[in-house]
Design a protein around this motif. Structure first.
Motif, PDB file in Angstrom:
ATOM      1  N   ARG A 114       0.835  -1.208   0.000  1.00 42.44           N
ATOM      2  CA  ARG A 114       0.000   0.000   0.000  1.00 42.44           C
ATOM      3  C   ARG A 114       0.865   1.251   0.000  1.00 42.44           C
ATOM      4  O   ARG A 114       0.541   2.243  -0.673  1.00 42.44           O
ATOM      5  N   LEU A 115       1.959   1.243   0.746  1.00 38.44           N
ATOM      6  CA  LEU A 115       2.864   2.383   0.710  1.00 38.44           C
ATOM      7  C   LEU A 115       3.368   2.623  -0.705  1.00 38.44           C
ATOM      8  O   LEU A 115       3.441   3.774  -1.169  1.00 38.44           O
ATOM      9  N   ALA A 116       3.712   1.539  -1.389  1.00 41.89           N
ATOM     10  CA  ALA A 116       4.207   1.670  -2.764  1.00 41.89           C
ATOM     11  C   ALA A 116       3.122   2.221  -3.683  1.00 41.89           C
ATOM     12  O   ALA A 116       3.369   3.122  -4.497  1.00 41.89           O
ATOM     13  N   SER A 117       1.892   1.714  -3.568  1.00 42.43           N
ATOM     14  CA  SER A 117       0.799   2.192  -4.408  1.00 42.43           C
ATOM     15  C   SER A 117       0.545   3.681  -4.189  1.00 42.43           C
ATOM     16  O   SER A 117       0.193   4.406  -5.129  1.00 42.43           O
ATOM     17  N   GLN A 118       0.732   4.128  -2.960  1.00 41.94           N
ATOM     18  CA  GLN A 118       0.417   5.508  -2.612  1.00 41.94           C
ATOM     19  C   GLN A 118       1.603   6.463  -2.774  1.00 41.94           C
ATOM     20  O   GLN A 118       1.527   7.629  -2.360  1.00 41.94           O
ATOM     21  N   GLY A 119       2.671   5.998  -3.391  1.00 35.18           N
ATOM     22  CA  GLY A 119       3.799   6.882  -3.638  1.00 35.18           C
ATOM     23  C   GLY A 119       4.605   7.213  -2.408  1.00 35.18           C
ATOM     24  O   GLY A 119       5.324   8.225  -2.375  1.00 35.18           O
ATOM     25  N   LEU A 120       4.516   6.371  -1.377  1.00 33.34           N
ATOM     26  CA  LEU A 120       5.219   6.631  -0.126  1.00 33.34           C
ATOM     27  C   LEU A 120       6.500   5.821   0.016  1.00 33.34           C
ATOM     28  O   LEU A 120       7.167   5.882   1.052  1.00 33.34           O
ATOM     29  N   LEU A 121       6.856   5.076  -1.020  1.00 34.74           N
ATOM     30  CA  LEU A 121       8.142   4.392  -1.095  1.00 34.74           C
ATOM     31  C   LEU A 121       8.833   4.814  -2.388  1.00 34.74           C
ATOM     32  O   LEU A 121       8.186   5.138  -3.374  1.00 34.74           O
ATOM     33  N   GLY A 122      10.138   4.788  -2.378  1.00 35.68           N
ATOM     34  CA  GLY A 122      10.859   5.047  -3.620  1.00 35.68           C
ATOM     35  C   GLY A 122      10.754   6.497  -4.061  1.00 35.68           C
ATOM     36  O   GLY A 122      10.826   7.432  -3.257  1.00 35.68           O
ATOM     37  N   SER A 123      10.540   6.685  -5.369  1.00 38.86           N
ATOM     38  CA  SER A 123      10.641   8.017  -5.959  1.00 38.86           C
ATOM     39  C   SER A 123       9.374   8.840  -5.857  1.00 38.86           C
ATOM     40  O   SER A 123       9.356  10.014  -6.239  1.00 38.86           O
ATOM     41  N   GLY A 124       8.285   8.270  -5.370  1.00 38.12           N
ATOM     42  CA  GLY A 124       7.054   9.023  -5.230  1.00 38.12           C
ATOM     43  C   GLY A 124       6.501   9.469  -6.570  1.00 38.12           C
ATOM     44  O   GLY A 124       6.656   8.790  -7.586  1.00 38.12           O
ATOM     45  N   PHE A 125       5.868  10.641  -6.590  1.00 39.10           N
ATOM     46  CA  PHE A 125       5.242  11.160  -7.803  1.00 39.10           C
ATOM     47  C   PHE A 125       5.966  12.415  -8.276  1.00 39.10           C
ATOM     48  O   PHE A 125       6.587  13.132  -7.495  1.00 39.10           O
ATOM     49  N   ASN A 126       5.834  12.695  -9.554  1.00 39.42           N
ATOM     50  CA  ASN A 126       6.549  13.794 -10.188  1.00 39.42           C
ATOM     51  C   ASN A 126       5.728  15.072 -10.160  1.00 39.42           C
ATOM     52  O   ASN A 126       5.141  15.471 -11.158  1.00 39.42           O
ATOM     53  N   GLY A 127       5.657  15.699  -9.017  1.00 38.28           N
ATOM     54  CA  GLY A 127       4.967  16.964  -8.891  1.00 38.28           C
ATOM     55  C   GLY A 127       3.656  16.855  -8.140  1.00 38.28           C
ATOM     56  O   GLY A 127       3.051  15.778  -8.041  1.00 38.28           O
ATOM     57  N   VAL A 128       3.199  17.985  -7.608  1.00 38.76           N
ATOM     58  CA  VAL A 128       1.991  18.026  -6.799  1.00 38.76           C
ATOM     59  C   VAL A 128       0.749  17.602  -7.567  1.00 38.76           C
ATOM     60  O   VAL A 128       0.004  16.716  -7.118  1.00 38.76           O
ATOM     61  N   PRO A 129       0.456  18.187  -8.746  1.00 36.18           N
ATOM     62  CA  PRO A 129      -0.738  17.740  -9.481  1.00 36.18           C
ATOM     63  C   PRO A 129      -0.696  16.255  -9.829  1.00 36.18           C
ATOM     64  O   PRO A 129      -1.722  15.578  -9.774  1.00 36.18           O
ATOM     65  N   ALA A 130       0.490  15.744 -10.175  1.00 36.46           N
ATOM     66  CA  ALA A 130       0.616  14.321 -10.517  1.00 36.46           C
ATOM     67  C   ALA A 130       0.305  13.441  -9.322  1.00 36.46           C
ATOM     68  O   ALA A 130      -0.316  12.378  -9.465  1.00 36.46           O
ATOM     69  N   ALA A 131       0.729  13.847  -8.130  1.00 35.05           N
ATOM     70  CA  ALA A 131       0.457  13.058  -6.923  1.00 35.05           C
ATOM     71  C   ALA A 131      -1.039  12.992  -6.652  1.00 35.05           C
ATOM     72  O   ALA A 131      -1.592  11.916  -6.372  1.00 35.05           O
ATOM     73  N   VAL A 132      -1.721  14.120  -6.721  1.00 33.15           N
ATOM     74  CA  VAL A 132      -3.155  14.149  -6.450  1.00 33.15           C
ATOM     75  C   VAL A 132      -3.902  13.353  -7.520  1.00 33.15           C
ATOM     76  O   VAL A 132      -4.827  12.600  -7.219  1.00 33.15           O
ATOM     77  N   ARG A 133      -3.486  13.483  -8.767  1.00 32.40           N
ATOM     78  CA  ARG A 133      -4.149  12.741  -9.859  1.00 32.40           C
ATOM     79  C   ARG A 133      -3.964  11.241  -9.670  1.00 32.40           C
ATOM     80  O   ARG A 133      -4.895  10.460  -9.881  1.00 32.40           O
ATOM     81  N   ALA A 134      -2.762  10.823  -9.256  1.00 30.20           N
ATOM     82  CA  ALA A 134      -2.503   9.397  -9.054  1.00 30.20           C
ATOM     83  C   ALA A 134      -3.321   8.830  -7.904  1.00 30.20           C
ATOM     84  O   ALA A 134      -3.775   7.684  -7.951  1.00 30.20           O
ATOM     85  N   MET A 135      -3.539   9.629  -6.874  1.00 31.19           N
ATOM     86  CA  MET A 135      -4.338   9.184  -5.739  1.00 31.19           C
ATOM     87  C   MET A 135      -5.835   9.291  -6.013  1.00 31.19           C
ATOM     88  O   MET A 135      -6.648   8.751  -5.280  1.00 31.19           O
ATOM     89  N   THR A 136      -6.215  10.029  -7.038  1.00 36.14           N
ATOM     90  CA  THR A 136      -7.599  10.270  -7.483  1.00 36.14           C
ATOM     91  C   THR A 136      -8.339  11.229  -6.556  1.00 36.14           C
ATOM     92  O   THR A 136      -8.909  12.217  -6.999  1.00 36.14           O
TER      93      THR A 136
END
Length: 368
Positions: free
Chosen positions: A18-40
């Motif tokens: 779940r941490l990996a799915s949510q961008g909380l492991l590794g490189s995360g997401f590329n920018g604020v809008p991308a993070a919110v879009r990935a989380m829906t």
């Protein structure tokens, strides 16, 4: 058909997936809008917690970066699900509201009768509000309430916030730029100029797929609770998306996740030593109807005291919630302090060092 079912995965490994799915492991997401879009959609009832929740998922992001995304409309905040505030990509808000609004409004009908809110009242407030924000202007809640009162619409006893909620549910208004720690309201169509157009069945399938990709491993019941969509409709959407997911059997329950995250099982899921200082209301804890995989039931009351719906900040170590944390003191004397669930078992040296790194990251976020 979904990819092959996998079994015998421990709770801690499930948590790290779940941490990996949510961008909380590794490189995360590329920018604020991308993070919110990935989380829906990300719970944002408490704005300060929501800002840190996004910042955690974007390496190097500072508080100013997340605030800027709200100011320029590349991220929006509204009430799409469960009657509570979330952060979303702007192009996603309208079609999600099209799916969820009718059921949410129906669920508040009794309260609106108590508040003597009628359809005529809502239309009157809509006209007043759109006049106030005409031409791209933004209005504070106080300004809108004042205009409602001037038009003969009472706003006391929560009547005003329910009227605003209804105007946001109908895509007349949306929260826009920040004014300190509050947001002003703007005209929906002026602030969000491009929206996706999805029918109900297509939209439910899209929302289900994106939830499972961004939150998996998760169950259909988790999604039904998270989205406020009836489980019968959720089940009908599964054939449309199952081919893009991996099904996992954990203790006799079916979970779903993305193939990319499932592939981590082949070589060992990372994050065994990762320690995080999550904000209150973070999706890692809140985003599931059954939280027992990552939050031991005997400690659930310490994260949500009295089951009152207010989620405290959580320390996560190796994919499991192990305690809470708080920022104590002011100025140079301020410190981020962990509070383990079990007083007799404080964080060990490695975990304590990991928490200190997490706390330093939080302080850098606040300062930038």
């Amino acid at each position: 058909m979904a990819a092959a079912v996998r079994t015998r995965v421990s709770n801690k490994v499930m948590g790290r997936l779940r941490l990996a799915s949510q961008g909380l492991l590794g490189s995360g997401f590329n920018g604020v809008p991308a993070a919110v879009r990935a989380m829906t959609a990300m719970q944002a009832q408490d704005l300060q917690s929501a800002l840190w929740a996004v910042g955690l998922r974007v390496p190097g992001a500072g508080l100013s970066d997340v605030r800027r995304a709200l100011d320029d409309g590349s991220v929006v905040r509204s009430w799409p699900m469960r009657g509570t505030l979330h952060l979303l990509a702007p192009e996603d808000l309208r079609w999600i509201l099209d799916i969820t609004t009718a059921r949410l409004v129906q669920g508040t009908a009794g309260r609106h009768r108590q508040l003597e809110i009628t359809g005529t009242d809502v239309e009157s407030c809509r006209e007043v509000a759109l006049g106030l924000v005409d031409g791209g202007r933004a209005a504070s809640r106080a300004e809108l309430f004042g205009a409602f009162e001037a038009a003969g619409q009472a706003t006391k006893a929560q009547r005003g916030i329910h009227l605003l909620w209804l105007l946001c549910q109908s895509a007349s208004l949306v929260q826009g730029p920040l004014d300190g720690n509050q947001q002003k309201f703007v005209a929906f169509d002026r602030w969000i100029t491009s929206s996706r157009d999805l029918g109900r069945e297509e939209g439910i399938a899209e929302l289900l797929l994106r939830y499972l990709r961004g939150h998996g491993p998760a169950t259909l019941r988790d999604f039904a609770w998270w989205s406020s969509i009836p489980l019968t409709e959720v089940r009908r959407a599964v054939p449309a998306v199952s081919g893009e997911l991996v099904e996992l059997d954990h203790d006799g329950t079916r979970y779903w996740l993305s193939p990319e995250v499932a592939a981590l099982l082949d070589d060992g899921v990372p994050g065994q030593r990762t320690v995080l200082a999550l904000p209150g209301f973070d999706e890692f804890v809140l985003g599931y109807t059954d939280r027992s995989i990552v939050l031991p039931p005997e400690h659930a009351q310490k994260i949500v005291p009295g089951g009152n719906g207010v989620f405290k900040k959580a320390v996560v170590a190796g994919g499991k919630v192990t305690g809470t944390w708080a920022r104590q003191g002011n100025g140079r004397a301020a410190a981020v302090v962990p509070v383990p669930f079990d007083d007799t078992r404080p964080l060990g040296p490695a975990a304590l060092a990991g928490f200190r790194r997490a706390a330093e990251r939080y302080e850098r976020f606040l300062a930038s």
